[in-house]
Design a protein around this motif. Structure first.
Motif, PDB file in Angstrom:
ATOM      1  N   HIS A  52      -9.990  11.298 -70.608  1.00  0.00           N
ATOM      2  CA  HIS A  52      -9.226  10.092 -70.853  1.00  0.00           C
ATOM      3  C   HIS A  52     -10.003   8.776 -70.744  1.00  0.00           C
ATOM      4  O   HIS A  52      -9.276   7.614 -70.666  1.00  0.00           O
ATOM      5  N   ARG A  85      -0.180  26.054 -64.929  1.00  0.00           N
ATOM      6  CA  ARG A  85       0.589  24.902 -65.708  1.00  0.00           C
ATOM      7  C   ARG A  85       2.040  24.927 -65.920  1.00  0.00           C
ATOM      8  O   ARG A  85       2.678  23.854 -65.857  1.00  0.00           O
ATOM      9  N   HIS A 115      -2.752  18.291 -60.387  1.00  0.00           N
ATOM     10  CA  HIS A 115      -3.558  18.607 -61.464  1.00  0.00           C
ATOM     11  C   HIS A 115      -3.651  20.170 -61.905  1.00  0.00           C
ATOM     12  O   HIS A 115      -3.912  20.749 -60.727  1.00  0.00           O
ATOM     13  N   ASP A 118      -6.093  22.552 -68.201  1.00  0.00           N
ATOM     14  CA  ASP A 118      -5.450  23.007 -69.291  1.00  0.00           C
ATOM     15  C   ASP A 118      -5.813  24.050 -70.370  1.00  0.00           C
ATOM     16  O   ASP A 118      -5.223  24.354 -71.113  1.00  0.00           O
TER      17      ASP A 118
HETATM   18 MG    MG Z   1      -4.817  17.403 -68.331  1.00  0.00          MG
END
Ligand code: MG
Ligand code: DAT
Length: 150
Positions: A52, A85, A115, A118
């Motif tokens: 990011h 997730r 967190h 992914d």
């Molecule tokens: Mg992420």
């Protein structure tokens, strides 16, 4: 079997939601492989969220992750990445479905408590970022045949 990296971020620790959130992963049947409380420094936070780097919210995100202690853990189980997730819910706490961790406890996009890796590939590199190999345990929970089936 898969492993995933979970962070109970500083808002989770500050709000004393660690046991609640950790309990949800445990009750699902995922196995704890590693666990520690630590204060992330800027270098660790920047590497963790490196994908990011170019986003406008990156400086604020790094500031947030370094603003207090984080509980880092590794969970193991069948499809652990996707299972975790799904328990965590959508990124924006205001939009996350009720029943998910963020849906039940978060209202913010940034301060969304937890967190979870992914992908299996990202899980491997994130685990290596937060843990030394010797900090990972391997054991078979006694109820594994009842939880995982055979
Ligand atoms: Mg992420
Ligand atoms: P997730 O944590 O659901 O995997 P992500 O990887 O897209 O979400 O983003 C990482 C974190 O960055 C997220 O938990 C909160 C923050 N974030 C994402 N999008 C944001 C935005 N538009 N504004 C502020 N923070 C954001």
């Amino acid at each position: 079997m898969e492993r995933t990296l979970i962070l109970l971020k500083p808002d989770c620790v500050q709000r004393r939601l660690v046991s609640e959130v950790l309990g949800r992963f445990e009750r699902k049947g995922l196995r704890l492989a590693a666990l520690k409380l630590l204060q992330a420094d800027k270098a660790l936070a920047e590497r963790h969220y490196a994908v990011h780097r170019e986003r406008p919210f990156f400086p604020s995100l790094v500031q947030f992750l370094t603003s207090g202690p984080t509980v880092a853990l590794v969970l193991e189980g069948p499809n652990a990445v996707v299972v975790a997730r799904n328990l965590i819910g959508a990124t924006d706490g205001a939009k996350a479905a009720p029943g998910t961790i963020r849906g039940d406890f978060a209202l913010s996009v940034q301060n969304n408590l937890v967190h979870g890796s992914d992908s299996v590939e990202n899980a491997q590199s994130e685990i290596a970022l937060w843990f030394k190999p010797e900090e990972l345990t391997s054991f078979q929970p006694v109820d594994a045949p009842w939880v995982v089936g055979s």
